[in-house]
Scaffold this active site. Structure first.
Site, PDB file in Angstrom:
ATOM      1  N   HIS A  14       0.865  -1.172   0.000  1.00 49.86           N
ATOM      2  CA  HIS A  14       0.000   0.000   0.000  1.00 49.86           C
ATOM      3  C   HIS A  14       0.904   1.224   0.000  1.00 49.86           C
ATOM      4  O   HIS A  14       1.641   1.446   0.964  1.00 49.86           O
ATOM      5  CB  HIS A  14      -0.930   0.014   1.218  1.00 49.86           C
ATOM      6  CG  HIS A  14      -1.747   1.263   1.291  1.00 49.86           C
ATOM      7  ND1 HIS A  14      -2.496   1.716   0.225  1.00 49.86           N
ATOM      8  CD2 HIS A  14      -1.928   2.176   2.281  1.00 49.86           C
ATOM      9  CE1 HIS A  14      -3.109   2.836   0.561  1.00 49.86           C
ATOM     10  NE2 HIS A  14      -2.772   3.140   1.800  1.00 49.86           N
ATOM     11  N   ASP A  16       1.288   4.959   0.152  1.00 46.30           N
ATOM     12  CA  ASP A  16       1.001   6.363   0.392  1.00 46.30           C
ATOM     13  C   ASP A  16       2.162   7.161  -0.199  1.00 46.30           C
ATOM     14  O   ASP A  16       3.307   7.032   0.245  1.00 46.30           O
ATOM     15  CB  ASP A  16       0.909   6.638   1.894  1.00 46.30           C
ATOM     16  CG  ASP A  16      -0.124   5.752   2.577  1.00 46.30           C
ATOM     17  OD1 ASP A  16      -1.310   5.895   2.272  1.00 46.30           O
ATOM     18  OD2 ASP A  16       0.282   4.917   3.408  1.00 46.30           O
ATOM     19  N   ASP A 126      -7.506   1.790   2.261  1.00 47.64           N
ATOM     20  CA  ASP A 126      -7.370   2.583   3.483  1.00 47.64           C
ATOM     21  C   ASP A 126      -8.186   3.869   3.409  1.00 47.64           C
ATOM     22  O   ASP A 126      -7.936   4.809   4.144  1.00 47.64           O
ATOM     23  CB  ASP A 126      -5.892   2.914   3.719  1.00 47.64           C
ATOM     24  CG  ASP A 126      -5.621   3.351   5.153  1.00 47.64           C
ATOM     25  OD1 ASP A 126      -6.478   3.117   6.019  1.00 47.64           O
ATOM     26  OD2 ASP A 126      -4.548   3.933   5.394  1.00 47.64           O
ATOM     27  N   HIS A 354      -5.634  10.007   0.532  1.00 46.51           N
ATOM     28  CA  HIS A 354      -6.228  10.281   1.841  1.00 46.51           C
ATOM     29  C   HIS A 354      -5.261  10.948   2.807  1.00 46.51           C
ATOM     30  O   HIS A 354      -5.686  11.745   3.641  1.00 46.51           O
ATOM     31  CB  HIS A 354      -6.806   8.996   2.451  1.00 46.51           C
ATOM     32  CG  HIS A 354      -5.881   7.829   2.442  1.00 46.51           C
ATOM     33  ND1 HIS A 354      -5.973   6.843   1.490  1.00 46.51           N
ATOM     34  CD2 HIS A 354      -4.850   7.484   3.228  1.00 46.51           C
ATOM     35  CE1 HIS A 354      -5.034   5.942   1.713  1.00 46.51           C
ATOM     36  NE2 HIS A 354      -4.340   6.311   2.765  1.00 46.51           N
TER      37      HIS A 354
END
Length: 916
Positions: A14, A16, A126, A354
């Protein structure tokens, strides 16, 4: 024979792009990860595949540094070993617009197709809650599933797992949208790292799999068990094939597979079709409302509010101004700048993950975001200027001919890019006269001539020659320049004026021409005023009376309802973090109720009146010293005991309340000079309307929400997300509070159903899994917020209040031009439409087909009709999806008229195949 259980192990990371480290530090680690992945895939067929986090921007980020590896990367994608897309980035759902999410899916698909097929996986690992229209958006993208980690129990804050009160019986569920769309939902019940770092050692593997298999079986509806091998910024597990072989030897009754999402879905669906357990249905928004309320991450909606305001402006300029204007210009013969739109959207969307738009990263991240917002906006503004100039030059302004040569009229065109006809107060800066430096008079003489230019004897005319009331402000001598396409820059000096007036009945997606011109013996329109008493503003529909403390009452004449105590400021401490608000225990909120204010009539014209309110407000300077101690000790924020400091500072507040002649609402501009820390400022709007529900604008949806949270809720705060507005209504009346980039509100349980809108929240730490100080999140600076109160009779749809709130989001576009003939008449629009329940969303061109695309959504839960009249040459109209594929023509209801049916809550996109 009993079917074996299957452990589907899906390798992923994941990613980010930016969060607790700045972008480039994460970027370096990404390059290292993909390098290792390509080497592993080149050298090991046993390492079957890798999911690249559902976002194609990872490809751009990697190839920016490693362009020499493009061929290797592309080969593994085409071989199905690296799965990419369907998104460009993994965006936050509640803080980005519906159109931004559509562009995200479109650009993700376009970029993925350059390498291979996009994976049809609705991936939200997420995302901080999910909007109700997600199922419909997925189906319109050819995706029948959604994988997600938040919004439904059992996953809580910091990835803790609940032990009861589930919203779904299993980790697999049926998710239904408000339109009836149904997709398969896969909840990462044990998080998207439940198969992370699988041991290859036999003893460690037994302990690992005993626990992990039991955890997965606790929630799974079938024997198809999903294990996610990866986590945030997780490096590649190089020995995974060996670890899988160890597990297979230890557990022969389970089949261990290095799997991928398509294979897992095929196996799961086959199991469910063969008589698997009945899945629970979850309807609408997924916002973790069936939890204790401490882990929803909802207050990211108010972290670093300035980012949300910049995002609202950037999104609106692209989707509601630049795209419609570029489309109208294309209809008039100008090329549509697809390449610039793609670049501007991508730059904007790089701020939409996010951890970015939510404002929950370290300070370096959000400094870079400001630059990206500026970059994207500058491109949008350039497209707007080029399109508006082309359109204005095509408008016939010859009606304004006939004034003396030295008093030549100065025409300009007002453009309305909203989906509804519009009347409102506008301001335009005009060059009353120019003198180019190329004329050779010298700087001193050029400036003298412009200073002495005669501005008297002029009036404002509409396209019928009617004189309009206006205010003219002489801006004096100013420098300017042209940048022609065929020659060097052309500097000039000019005499500039600012004209403010009411533009009336400008058609939807259309325009109207005006001119500042000389007119012999022309008298100004009769002086009128909207000031009907001391600090009282009044038009035919609304009366506003401002009290000595700056609060005001609003009498809505059409419904007969009087709203009292509006516009009071509330201040509380905040000992939480960028993710979640936490008020100190026992604190009584401070308000400006009863605090003397200085009131001044700021504007008194026939078309608008304004009152300025100034407060000097003493508030605590920060939290006390206990907060820093608790932050350093990583005390979970609901358990903190810090209070506010006894030291105080002064907040200077400036509020301007404005009412327009034909306005359906009251405009509020609030400016706060923030010098305090660890606090929150809200503005309060008591409705005194007795209802248990309210409505909030969300992505392609007017979401209906309960005022009172679920019984599981323990958090004293019940703040929630909004986009353009929130509304409290009863059958006879209602109040809509619209905003520009203020994404957090709460309907208070105070007996008055007060709408509280967050204007500012100041905190000093990131939160989550460690101590990450964020001093810039205290937002020590001046903040300005814009709101509009729209009282209405009946519901917000049929009264037009919601349409008014949507128009409030969109600025007018005004462009000066010359006197000339043209192919476009004043009052032009390429289309007109009627449909009370329909909300207009977008107008743009498709790059592949050259077709014009229009989108509406049905605000109601009932079937609705949209009557569309086209005033442009076209072959036919067709219905399509958000991916804009061309489909069969729709029948005409007249020569150029279409009667279109909209399903309940439908997102409806129509393509117009233009005539060559």
């Amino acid at each position: 024979m009993t079917k074996k259980k299957t452990a589907h192990i899906v390798s992923h990371t994941h990613w980010d792009r930016e969060w607790y480290l700045p972008y480039e530090k994460h970027h370096v680690r990404l390059v290292q990860l993909v390098d290792a992945l390509l080497d592993k895939l080149d050298n090991s067929t046993a390492f079957r595949s890798f999911y690249l986090d559902g976002q194609t921007i990872i490809l751009e980020d990697y190839l920016q540094v490693r362009p020499e590896n493009k061929t290797r990367l592309e080969q593994h994608i085409r071989d199905g070993r690296i799965l990419i897309g369907p998104w460009y980035i993994l965006q936050d759902a509640f803080l980005t617009s519906g159109e931004a999410n559509v562009r995200n899916m479109q650009i993700g698909h376009q970029d993925a197709l350059k390498y291979g097929d996009p994976s049809k996986i609705g991936y939200f690992p997420d995302t901080f809650g999910l909007v109700g229209q997600t199922p419909q958006l997925m189906l319109q993208s050819g995706i029948k599933n959604a994988f997600f980690g938040r919004g439904v129990k059992p996953t809580g804050f910091n990835n803790t797992v609940s032990d009861g009160g589930y919203e779904s019986s299993f980790s697999e569920l049926i998710w239904e949208g408000p339109d009836g769309s149904r997709i398969l939902g896969i909840l990462f019940a044990n998080w998207y790292s439940n198969g992370n770092e699988v041991p290859a050692d036999e003893a460690a593997a037994r302990e690992f799999w005993d626990r992990k298999l039991a955890d997965a079986e606790k929630y799974a509806s079938t024997g198809e068990l999903l294990f996610m091998n990866g986590c945030d910024h997780q490096p590649l597990q190089l020995d995974l094939p060996e670890a899988i072989a160890t597990a297979q030897a230890l557990y022969p009754e389970v089949e261990f597979v290095h799997s991928n999402f398509p294979d897992y879905l095929d196996a799961l669906n086959a199991d469910l079709e063969q008589g698997g357990r009945e899945l629970s249905s979850v309807t609408g928004e997924l916002r973790s409302q069936r939890t204790d309320g401490w882990g929803t991450l909802v207050n990211t909606a108010s972290a670093r509010v300035y980012l949300k305001q910049m995002n609202q402006k950037g999104q609106t300029l692209l989707e509601k101004v630049a795209e419609p204007l570029a489309s109208i210009a294309r209809l008039a013969g100008k090329d549509y700048p697809h390449h610039l739109f793609t670049y501007a959207w991508k730059t904007l969307m790089q701020n939409h993950p996010h951890d970015s738009i939510c404002g929950c990263s370290v300070d370096e991240v959000h400094r870079e975001m400001v630059t990206r917002f500026d970059k994207s906006r500058h491109v949008a503004e350039s497209i707007i200027e080029d399109s508006a100039r082309f359109i204005a030059e095509a408008v016939d302004t010859s009606v304004f001919e006939g004034t003396p040569e030295d008093m030549q009229a100065v025409p300009f065109v007002v453009m309305n890019t909203t989906g509804w006809s519009r009347t409102g107060t506008v301001s335009v800066e005009l060059d009353a006269a120019r003198l180019y430096l190329r004329e050779g008079f010298g700087l001193e003489e050029t400036s003298r001539r412009m200073k002495e230019f005669n501005l008297s004897g002029r009036v404002l005319l509409d396209d019928s020659g009617k004189v309009l009331a206006c205010t003219v402000e002489d801006l004096g001598l100013e420098f300017g320049y042209d940048l022609p396409d065929d020659k060097f820059r052309q500097p000039f000096m000019c005499r500039r004026v600012k004209i403010t007036f009411e533009a009336a009945d400008v058609p939807a997606l259309g325009l109207r021409a005006y001119a500042w011109a000389a007119q012999q013996e022309a008298a100004d329109p009769k002086k009128a005023s909207l000031i009907s008493g001391e600090h009282v503003l009044e038009n035919e529909a609304i009366r506003v009376e401002v009290a000595g403390d700056g609060s005001f009452s609003l009498h809505h004449k059409l419904s007969g309802v009087l709203y009292r105590d509006l516009g009071i400021y509330e201040n509380t401490g905040d000992i939480g973090n960028e993710y979640m608000y936490r008020q100190p225990d026992g604190e009584i909120p401070l308000t400006t109720k009863g605090l003397n204010a200085v009131l001044t009539v700021l504007e008194d014209t026939p078309y608008r009146a304004s009152v300025e309110i100034k407060h000097t407000w003493e508030v605590p300077a920060s939290a006390d010293a206990t907060l820093k101690e608790e932050q350093l000790a990583l005390v979970y924020y609901p358990e903190r005991k810090a209070q506010r400091s006894s030291d105080t500072v002064i907040l200077e507040l400036r509020t301007v309340i404005s009412l327009e002649r034909t306005g359906k609402g009251v405009h509020i501009e609030s400016t706060i000079n923030n010098v305090a820390k660890d606090h929150r400022v809200r503005m309060l709007f008591p409705t005194d309307l007795q209802t248990t529900v309210h409505h909030a604008d969300s992505m392609f949806e007017i979401a209906k929400r309960e005022n009172k949270p679920a019984v599981e809720w323990q958090n004293p705060s019940n703040t929630q997300h909004q986009q353009s507005f929130v509304d409290v209504s009863i059958a006879e009346a209602g109040m809509t509070v619209a905003n520009l980039g203020l994404n957090e509100y709460e309907v208070l349980r105070d007996g008055r159903n007060t709408i509280a809108v967050t204007l500012l929240r100041s905190v000093g730490e990131l939160g989550d899994w460690g101590w990450f100080p964020t001093p810039e999140a205290q937002c020590i600076r001046e903040h300005t917020a814009q709101l509009m109160l729209i009282p209405h009779s009946g519901d917000g749809i049929t009264s037009g209040a919601y349409a008014e709130a949507y128009q409030f989001q969109v600025p007018w576009t005004i462009f000066q031009t010359g006197i000339h003939t043209g192919t476009i008449a004043s009052g032009y629009s390429p289309l007109s439409w009627k449909g009370t329940e329909a909300a207009f969303s977008s107008m743009k061109m498709n790059e592949t087909t050259g077709d014009l695309l229009l989108r509406w959504y049905n605000m109601s839960g009932s079937h609705a009709q949209l009557d569309l009249q086209l005033s442009l040459p076209h072959e036919h109209l067709y219905r399509t999806s958000i991916l804009e594929e061309r489909t069969a023509p729709l029948p005409l209801s007249g020569d150029t008229r279409y009667q279109l049916e909209l399903g309940p809550c439908e997102i409806a996109t129509f393509g117009i195949h233009l005539r060559a």
